[in-house]
Design a protein around this motif. Structure first.
Motif, PDB file in Angstrom:
ATOM      1  N   GLY A 255     -17.865  -1.693  40.378  1.00 15.37           N
ATOM      2  CA  GLY A 255     -19.092  -2.425  40.589  1.00 15.37           C
ATOM      3  C   GLY A 255     -19.234  -3.656  39.729  1.00 15.37           C
ATOM      4  N   VAL A 256     -20.486  -4.147  39.658  1.00 16.66           N
ATOM      5  CA  VAL A 256     -20.775  -5.387  38.953  1.00 16.66           C
ATOM      6  C   VAL A 256     -22.211  -5.347  38.444  1.00 16.66           C
ATOM      7  CG1 VAL A 256     -21.487  -6.539  41.100  1.00 16.66           C
ATOM      8  CG2 VAL A 256     -20.725  -7.909  39.151  1.00 16.66           C
ATOM      9  N   ALA A 257     -22.441  -5.948  37.288  1.00 13.74           N
ATOM     10  CA  ALA A 257     -23.783  -6.126  36.740  1.00 13.74           C
ATOM     11  C   ALA A 257     -23.971  -7.612  36.443  1.00 13.74           C
ATOM     12  CB  ALA A 257     -23.964  -5.304  35.468  1.00 13.74           C
ATOM     13  N   VAL A 258     -25.135  -8.139  36.797  1.00 11.07           N
ATOM     14  CA  VAL A 258     -25.444  -9.552  36.565  1.00 11.07           C
ATOM     15  C   VAL A 258     -26.727  -9.635  35.745  1.00 11.07           C
ATOM     16  CG1 VAL A 258     -25.870 -11.799  37.620  1.00 11.07           C
ATOM     17  CG2 VAL A 258     -24.382 -10.143  38.773  1.00 11.07           C
ATOM     18  N   LEU A 259     -26.718 -10.440  34.678  1.00 13.33           N
ATOM     19  CA  LEU A 259     -27.885 -10.592  33.817  1.00 13.33           C
ATOM     20  C   LEU A 259     -28.714 -11.807  34.229  1.00 13.33           C
ATOM     21  CD1 LEU A 259     -26.448  -9.775  30.268  1.00 13.33           C
ATOM     22  CD2 LEU A 259     -27.087  -8.250  32.149  1.00 13.33           C
ATOM     23  N   ASP A 260     -29.925 -11.866  33.685  1.00 10.53           N
ATOM     24  CA  ASP A 260     -30.850 -12.941  34.043  1.00 10.53           C
ATOM     25  C   ASP A 260     -30.794 -14.124  33.082  1.00 10.53           C
ATOM     26  OD1 ASP A 260     -32.027 -11.938  31.753  1.00 10.53           O
ATOM     27  OD2 ASP A 260     -34.015 -11.642  32.642  1.00 10.53           O
ATOM     28  N   ASP A 261     -29.775 -14.163  32.199  1.00 13.55           N
ATOM     29  CA  ASP A 261     -29.688 -15.269  31.249  1.00 13.55           C
ATOM     30  C   ASP A 261     -29.289 -16.555  31.964  1.00 13.55           C
ATOM     31  OD1 ASP A 261     -27.112 -13.937  31.616  1.00 13.55           O
ATOM     32  OD2 ASP A 261     -26.342 -15.355  30.147  1.00 13.55           O
ATOM     33  N   ALA A 262     -29.419 -17.673  31.265  1.00 15.52           N
ATOM     34  CA  ALA A 262     -29.153 -18.976  31.871  1.00 15.52           C
ATOM     35  C   ALA A 262     -27.717 -19.113  32.357  1.00 15.52           C
ATOM     36  CB  ALA A 262     -29.474 -20.086  30.867  1.00 15.52           C
ATOM     37  N   ALA A 263     -26.786 -18.419  31.686  1.00 16.01           N
ATOM     38  CA  ALA A 263     -25.375 -18.509  32.063  1.00 16.01           C
ATOM     39  C   ALA A 263     -25.011 -17.591  33.223  1.00 16.01           C
ATOM     40  CB  ALA A 263     -24.492 -18.191  30.858  1.00 16.01           C
ATOM     41  N   GLY A 264     -25.966 -16.747  33.666  1.00 17.55           N
ATOM     42  CA  GLY A 264     -25.680 -15.813  34.754  1.00 17.55           C
ATOM     43  C   GLY A 264     -24.555 -14.861  34.425  1.00 17.55           C
ATOM     44  N   THR A 265     -24.595 -14.307  33.220  1.00 14.85           N
ATOM     45  CA  THR A 265     -23.531 -13.403  32.754  1.00 14.85           C
ATOM     46  C   THR A 265     -23.250 -12.321  33.792  1.00 14.85           C
ATOM     47  OG1 THR A 265     -24.007 -13.782  30.425  1.00 14.85           O
ATOM     48  CG2 THR A 265     -22.933 -11.706  31.000  1.00 14.85           C
ATOM     49  N   THR A 266     -21.960 -12.147  34.096  1.00 16.51           N
ATOM     50  CA  THR A 266     -21.531 -11.198  35.125  1.00 16.51           C
ATOM     51  C   THR A 266     -20.440 -10.293  34.553  1.00 16.51           C
ATOM     52  OG1 THR A 266     -22.024 -12.788  36.883  1.00 16.51           O
ATOM     53  CG2 THR A 266     -20.555 -10.957  37.438  1.00 16.51           C
ATOM     54  N   LEU A 267     -20.624  -9.002  34.717  1.00 14.77           N
ATOM     55  CA  LEU A 267     -19.674  -8.001  34.227  1.00 14.77           C
ATOM     56  C   LEU A 267     -19.146  -7.201  35.407  1.00 14.77           C
ATOM     57  CD1 LEU A 267     -21.889  -6.599  31.314  1.00 14.77           C
ATOM     58  CD2 LEU A 267     -20.134  -8.369  31.117  1.00 14.77           C
ATOM     59  N   HIS A 268     -17.847  -7.290  35.670  1.00 14.44           N
ATOM     60  CA  HIS A 268     -17.221  -6.460  36.687  1.00 14.44           C
ATOM     61  C   HIS A 268     -16.598  -5.244  36.004  1.00 14.44           C
ATOM     62  CE1 HIS A 268     -17.334 -10.265  39.061  1.00 14.44           C
ATOM     63  NE2 HIS A 268     -17.488  -9.419  40.066  1.00 14.44           N
ATOM     64  N   PHE A 269     -16.667  -4.105  36.652  1.00 16.73           N
ATOM     65  CA  PHE A 269     -16.123  -2.894  36.031  1.00 16.73           C
ATOM     66  C   PHE A 269     -15.406  -2.010  37.040  1.00 16.73           C
ATOM     67  CE2 PHE A 269     -20.586  -2.001  37.072  1.00 16.73           C
ATOM     68  CZ  PHE A 269     -20.524  -0.790  37.752  1.00 16.73           C
ATOM     69  N   VAL A 270     -14.394  -1.312  36.547  1.00 13.34           N
ATOM     70  CA  VAL A 270     -13.783  -0.164  37.206  1.00 13.34           C
ATOM     71  C   VAL A 270     -13.810   0.937  36.149  1.00 13.34           C
ATOM     72  CG1 VAL A 270     -11.752   0.774  38.368  1.00 13.34           C
ATOM     73  CG2 VAL A 270     -12.300  -1.666  38.592  1.00 13.34           C
ATOM     74  N   ASN A 271     -14.875   1.714  36.149  1.00 11.58           N
ATOM     75  CA  ASN A 271     -15.249   2.592  35.039  1.00 11.58           C
ATOM     76  C   ASN A 271     -15.536   1.737  33.794  1.00 11.58           C
ATOM     77  OD1 ASN A 271     -14.732   4.710  36.785  1.00 11.58           O
ATOM     78  ND2 ASN A 271     -13.408   5.828  35.375  1.00 11.58           N
ATOM     79  N   GLU A 272     -14.480   1.157  33.207  1.00 11.56           N
ATOM     80  CA  GLU A 272     -14.636   0.254  32.066  1.00 11.56           C
ATOM     81  C   GLU A 272     -14.882  -1.168  32.556  1.00 11.56           C
ATOM     82  OE1 GLU A 272     -12.946   3.880  30.915  1.00 11.56           O
ATOM     83  OE2 GLU A 272     -12.002   2.452  32.306  1.00 11.56           O
ATOM     84  N   TYR A 273     -15.483  -1.978  31.687  1.00 14.65           N
ATOM     85  CA  TYR A 273     -15.682  -3.390  32.032  1.00 14.65           C
ATOM     86  C   TYR A 273     -14.338  -4.100  32.039  1.00 14.65           C
ATOM     87  CZ  TYR A 273     -20.610  -2.432  31.195  1.00 14.65           C
ATOM     88  OH  TYR A 273     -21.882  -1.909  31.257  1.00 14.65           O
ATOM     89  N   MET A 274     -14.064  -4.770  33.158  1.00 17.35           N
ATOM     90  CA  MET A 274     -12.800  -5.470  33.332  1.00 17.35           C
ATOM     91  C   MET A 274     -12.914  -6.951  32.980  1.00 17.35           C
ATOM     92  SD  MET A 274     -10.515  -3.225  34.427  1.00 17.35           S
ATOM     93  CE  MET A 274     -11.252  -2.014  33.312  1.00 17.35           C
ATOM     94  N   THR A 275     -14.039  -7.580  33.320  1.00 15.14           N
ATOM     95  CA  THR A 275     -14.185  -9.018  33.052  1.00 15.14           C
ATOM     96  C   THR A 275     -15.600  -9.346  32.607  1.00 15.14           C
ATOM     97  OG1 THR A 275     -14.748  -9.530  35.364  1.00 15.14           O
ATOM     98  CG2 THR A 275     -12.416  -9.673  34.736  1.00 15.14           C
ATOM     99  N   PHE A 276     -15.695 -10.398  31.806  1.00 18.20           N
ATOM    100  CA  PHE A 276     -16.966 -10.960  31.335  1.00 18.20           C
ATOM    101  C   PHE A 276     -16.970 -12.433  31.735  1.00 18.20           C
ATOM    102  CE2 PHE A 276     -19.053 -13.541  28.080  1.00 18.20           C
ATOM    103  CZ  PHE A 276     -20.297 -12.955  27.971  1.00 18.20           C
ATOM    104  N   GLU A 277     -17.933 -12.830  32.554  1.00 18.16           N
ATOM    105  CA  GLU A 277     -18.030 -14.206  33.023  1.00 18.16           C
ATOM    106  C   GLU A 277     -19.391 -14.769  32.665  1.00 18.16           C
ATOM    107  OE1 GLU A 277     -17.261 -13.917  37.193  1.00 18.16           O
ATOM    108  OE2 GLU A 277     -15.201 -13.205  36.912  1.00 18.16           O
ATOM    109  N   ALA A 278     -19.408 -16.030  32.274  1.00 15.46           N
ATOM    110  CA  ALA A 278     -20.652 -16.729  31.931  1.00 15.46           C
ATOM    111  C   ALA A 278     -20.519 -18.184  32.345  1.00 15.46           C
ATOM    112  CB  ALA A 278     -20.945 -16.625  30.437  1.00 15.46           C
ATOM    113  N   GLY A 279     -21.560 -18.729  32.951  1.00 14.37           N
ATOM    114  CA  GLY A 279     -21.509 -20.107  33.407  1.00 14.37           C
ATOM    115  C   GLY A 279     -20.425 -20.340  34.431  1.00 14.37           C
ATOM    116  N   GLY A 280     -20.082 -19.288  35.186  1.00 11.37           N
ATOM    117  CA  GLY A 280     -19.056 -19.407  36.198  1.00 11.37           C
ATOM    118  C   GLY A 280     -17.639 -19.380  35.670  1.00 11.37           C
ATOM    119  N   GLU A 281     -17.468 -19.143  34.370  1.00 12.61           N
ATOM    120  CA  GLU A 281     -16.143 -19.104  33.772  1.00 12.61           C
ATOM    121  C   GLU A 281     -15.864 -17.719  33.196  1.00 12.61           C
ATOM    122  OE1 GLU A 281     -15.538 -22.095  30.853  1.00 12.61           O
ATOM    123  OE2 GLU A 281     -16.198 -23.745  32.152  1.00 12.61           O
ATOM    124  N   ARG A 282     -14.616 -17.300  33.315  1.00 10.31           N
ATOM    125  CA  ARG A 282     -14.226 -16.020  32.737  1.00 10.31           C
ATOM    126  C   ARG A 282     -13.986 -16.204  31.240  1.00 10.31           C
ATOM    127  NH1 ARG A 282      -9.752 -13.150  36.026  1.00 10.31           N
ATOM    128  NH2 ARG A 282     -11.457 -13.340  37.536  1.00 10.31           N
TER     129      ARG A 282
END
Length: 354
Positions: A255-282
């Motif tokens: 799945g994925v979680a998206v925060l409401d911060d200005a950078a639109g922080t996005t966390l993708h996970f497969v059980n564990e978090y796989m990626t951290f993205e902010a401002g459209g950049e990994r």
């Protein structure tokens, strides 16, 4: 060095493990209960790897499944049963046990088994942080010519309980156990992949349990920011979850979680978090450690994130963790990349440097 595990170790091991779980590795309350029970029924011992002859046999103790599954149950008796089923089929006896990874429940993997059987736990994990696939926790056995995997498993509520033992190729046996965890309601206790202690030292993460306990003491004394500093990382963002999706696919939470911060922080996970993205950049990718905390500063598994929750995100570089060589084998990332629909495996130069 040999030492008895004590009540002082329990909370530190579980909370340090929860941080190193990176969104996976189980849940704090269950980890605390299992560790406390282990000390109630016996005296588990933690030994460093140099207490063993290199050719003595150790096996991995693990939990397999999707943490957000709706109806899971793994009891301490199931953990012990998985060991019994494995030992029944082994050609020679085990000298010790070790965990597959660090996590809230997985750092203390083996403590109950040790208390009940007298086998020591090695201060070693297949990997010093949590990971989503059994192949990632197999210490490179997928490239060891002629290796035959043995796995015992058990779990589930009475009406869907499953247990069994399987032997064969690493991929084949791992697929059987993953499927069994689904049939058991989403979660199973497993004892698997006997190897020589010398092989585990070379291909695993020696010192991983002490590492988690030390981190846990720092967190319990000073909180998330201190834990981040201990790992050479930082709390990168705090925000409210505005979107969250989690589904069980192939026995894993995806799945994925998206925060409401200005950078639109996005966390993708497969059980564990796989990626951290902010401002459209990994900004970070597994095996970098990406961990979430709730509003009270407690470690929060990816399965417990929900829309409207305020969370903080800790990011620490992989270079500061105790990792096994499997974390730098790009081929092991392919199934996870297929689940998420994009690539994030370590670059070839990282593999060469490792």
């Amino acid at each position: 060095m040999k030492r008895h595990l004590t009540p002082d170790d329990i909370k530190a091991a579980v909370y340090g493990g929860a941080i190193l779980g990176g969104g996976g590795g189980g849940f704090v309350e269950r980890g605390l209960r299992t560790a406390e029970l282990a000390l109630q029924v016996g005296t588990p011992e933690l030994w460093t790897a140099d207490e063993f002859a290199p050719d003595e046999l150790t096996a991995t103790v693990a939990l397999v499944g999707a943490p957000a599954a709706p109806d899971p149950l793994v009891l301490p008796t199931h953990l012990l049963r998985s060991l019994e089923l494995l030992r029944r089929d082994l050609p020679r006896p085990l000298a010790a046990l070790h965990t597959n990874e660090n996590g809230a429940e997985t750092t203390i993997n083996g403590w109950f088994h040790a208390a009940m059987t007298g086998l020591p736990v090695i201060d070693l994990a297949c990997n010093g942080r949590a990971h989503p696939s059994s192949q990632m926790g197999a210490m490179g056995l997928h490239v060891r010519d002629g290796y035959r995997s043995y796995q015992g498993y058990a779990g589930g509520k009475p009406h869907i309980y499953v247990e069994g033992a399987v032997t064969g190729s690493l991929d084949g046996t791992s697929n059987v156990v993953r499927r069994a965890s689904v049939e058991a309601g989403g979660w199973a206790g497993v004892t698997r992949n006997p190897v020589e202690v010398g092989y585990a030292v070379e291909n695993g993460a020696p010192g991983a349990i002490s590492f988690a306990i030390e981190l846990g003491h720092r967190f319990l004394a000073e909180g998330p920011a201190a834990a981040a500093a201990h790992l050479g990382g930082e709390i990168t963002v705090t925000g409210t979850v505005r979107a969250y999706r989690c589904e069980q696919r192939e026995g894993l939470d995806v799945g994925v979680a998206v925060l409401d911060d200005a950078a639109g922080t996005t966390l993708h996970f497969v059980n564990e978090y796989m990626t951290f993205e902010a401002g459209g950049e990994r900004k970070a990718s597994f095996p970098d450690l990406i961990t979430t905390f709730d509003e009270a500063g407690q470690p929060l598994a990816s399965a417990d994130v929900a829309v409207g929750k305020e969370i903080s995100v800790l990011v620490a570089p992989a270079a500061n963790l105790l990792l096994s060589p499997t974390m730098f084998m790009p081929e092991l990332y392919a199934p996870l990349e297929d689940l998420l629909g994009f690539s994030f495996a370590p670059a070839a130069k990282v593999l060469a440097d490792a």
